[in-house]
Design a protein around this motif. Structure first.
Motif, short mmCIF file in Angstrom:
data_model
loop_
_atom_site.label_atom_id
_atom_site.label_comp_id
_atom_site.label_asym_id
_atom_site.label_seq_id
_atom_site.Cartn_x
_atom_site.Cartn_y
_atom_site.Cartn_z
N ILE A 54 54.15 56.15 33.80
CA ILE A 54 54.56 56.67 32.49
C ILE A 54 56.03 56.30 32.28
CG2 ILE A 54 54.86 58.73 31.07
CD1 ILE A 54 52.70 60.09 32.80
N PRO A 55 56.38 55.69 31.14
CA PRO A 55 57.78 55.35 30.89
C PRO A 55 58.67 56.59 30.97
CG PRO A 55 56.37 54.32 29.26
CD PRO A 55 55.51 55.27 30.04
N VAL A 56 59.86 56.43 31.54
CA VAL A 56 60.74 57.58 31.78
C VAL A 56 61.09 58.32 30.50
CG1 VAL A 56 62.90 56.26 31.74
CG2 VAL A 56 62.77 58.37 33.07
N GLY A 57 61.33 57.62 29.42
CA GLY A 57 61.69 58.28 28.16
C GLY A 57 60.56 59.15 27.63
N ILE A 58 59.35 58.66 27.72
CA ILE A 58 58.18 59.42 27.25
C ILE A 58 57.92 60.60 28.17
CG2 ILE A 58 55.70 59.31 26.78
CD1 ILE A 58 57.54 57.76 24.79
N ALA A 59 57.93 60.35 29.49
CA ALA A 59 57.66 61.43 30.45
C ALA A 59 58.69 62.54 30.31
CB ALA A 59 57.67 60.88 31.87
N TYR A 60 59.96 62.17 30.17
CA TYR A 60 61.00 63.18 30.07
C TYR A 60 60.90 63.94 28.76
CZ TYR A 60 65.38 65.60 30.66
OH TYR A 60 66.32 66.58 30.80
N ALA A 61 60.57 63.25 27.68
CA ALA A 61 60.41 63.92 26.39
C ALA A 61 59.29 64.95 26.44
CB ALA A 61 60.15 62.90 25.29
N VAL A 62 58.16 64.56 27.03
CA VAL A 62 57.03 65.49 27.15
C VAL A 62 57.39 66.63 28.10
CG1 VAL A 62 54.64 65.72 27.94
CG2 VAL A 62 55.31 63.73 26.58
N GLY A 90 61.79 75.55 15.00
CA GLY A 90 62.26 74.58 15.98
C GLY A 90 61.22 74.31 17.06
N ILE A 91 60.60 75.36 17.55
CA ILE A 91 59.56 75.21 18.57
C ILE A 91 58.37 74.44 18.00
CG2 ILE A 91 57.85 76.50 19.93
CD1 ILE A 91 60.13 78.60 20.36
N THR A 92 58.02 74.72 16.77
CA THR A 92 56.93 74.00 16.11
C THR A 92 57.25 72.51 16.00
OG1 THR A 92 56.33 75.99 14.87
CG2 THR A 92 55.51 73.89 14.01
N LEU A 93 58.49 72.19 15.67
CA LEU A 93 58.90 70.79 15.57
C LEU A 93 58.85 70.10 16.94
CD1 LEU A 93 61.85 71.10 13.04
CD2 LEU A 93 59.59 70.07 12.63
N ILE A 94 59.20 70.83 18.00
CA ILE A 94 59.11 70.26 19.35
C ILE A 94 57.65 69.96 19.69
CG2 ILE A 94 59.39 70.79 21.81
CD1 ILE A 94 61.93 72.40 20.96
N VAL A 95 56.76 70.90 19.41
CA VAL A 95 55.33 70.69 19.66
C VAL A 95 54.83 69.49 18.86
CG1 VAL A 95 53.03 71.69 19.36
CG2 VAL A 95 54.87 73.09 20.30
N ALA A 96 55.24 69.40 17.61
CA ALA A 96 54.83 68.27 16.77
C ALA A 96 55.34 66.96 17.36
CB ALA A 96 55.33 68.45 15.34
N GLY A 97 56.57 66.93 17.84
CA GLY A 97 57.12 65.72 18.43
C GLY A 97 56.36 65.28 19.67
N VAL A 100 53.03 63.85 18.55
CA VAL A 100 53.17 62.49 18.00
C VAL A 100 53.33 61.48 19.14
CG1 VAL A 100 54.76 60.97 16.73
CG2 VAL A 100 54.04 63.16 15.74
N LEU A 101 54.17 61.81 20.14
CA LEU A 101 54.34 60.90 21.27
C LEU A 101 53.03 60.63 21.99
CD1 LEU A 101 57.66 62.11 22.92
CD2 LEU A 101 57.20 59.86 21.96
N ASN A 102 52.24 61.67 22.18
CA ASN A 102 51.01 61.53 22.96
C ASN A 102 49.84 60.97 22.16
OD1 ASN A 102 51.39 62.49 25.76
ND2 ASN A 102 52.25 64.24 24.66
N LEU A 103 49.77 61.30 20.89
CA LEU A 103 48.59 60.92 20.11
C LEU A 103 48.78 59.66 19.27
CD1 LEU A 103 47.59 64.50 18.89
CD2 LEU A 103 46.63 63.20 20.81
N ALA A 107 54.48 53.75 22.46
CA ALA A 107 55.55 53.64 23.45
C ALA A 107 55.12 54.13 24.83
CB ALA A 107 56.78 54.42 22.99
N GLY A 108 54.21 55.06 24.86
CA GLY A 108 53.77 55.60 26.15
C GLY A 108 52.59 54.86 26.75
N ALA A 109 52.09 53.85 26.07
CA ALA A 109 50.94 53.12 26.57
C ALA A 109 51.31 52.39 27.85
CB ALA A 109 50.45 52.13 25.52
N HIS A 110 50.38 52.39 28.80
CA HIS A 110 50.63 51.70 30.06
C HIS A 110 49.46 50.89 30.47
CE1 HIS A 110 49.05 55.62 31.62
NE2 HIS A 110 49.93 56.09 30.77
#
Length: 110
Positions: A54-62, A90-97, A100-103, A107-110
């Motif tokens: 998993i790319p470090v940026g994606i893993a750390y964001a999640v 704010g928490i809702t926006l974090i969940v949405a982010g 979006v990263l996962n679905l 960028a997270g494709a490996h």
């Protein structure tokens, strides 16, 4: 065990460690302090395993996004920390982010 499972374990361990920080009372209580140190050790070990694919940026964001949401929920439930409308937004926006990263993000494709 897959890299997603490694990341989930890392998140759970970090949430446990962070939640135990309050109970450690500045590392003056032994058992909660041991939970904090062990939890962060487990978290970073399993995060390092997840980073194999998993790319470090994606893993750390999640990792940080899910951790923030879970720690805020635990603080609300266990410690009675009030969450106002802005905190919930704010928490809702974090969940949405994280969603979006996962679905949607490639960028997270490996």
């Amino acid at each position: 065990m897959g890299n997603g499972a490694f990341l989930a374990i890392a998140i759970a361990a970090e949430v446990i460690a962070t939640s135990a920080l309050k109970a450690s009372e500045g590392f003056t209580r032994l058992v909660p302090s041991v939970v904090v140190v062990a939890g962060y050790g487990v978290a970073f070990y399993f995060l390092s395993l997840a980073l194999r694919t998993i790319p470090v940026g994606i893993a750390y964001a999640v990792w940080s996004g899910v951790g923030i949401v879970l720690v805020a929920a635990i603080a609300w439930i266990v410690h009675g920390q009030a969450l106002d409308a802005w905190a919930i937004l704010g928490i809702t926006l974090i969940v949405a982010g994280v969603a979006v990263l996962n679905l949607l993000s490639k960028a997270g494709a490996h």
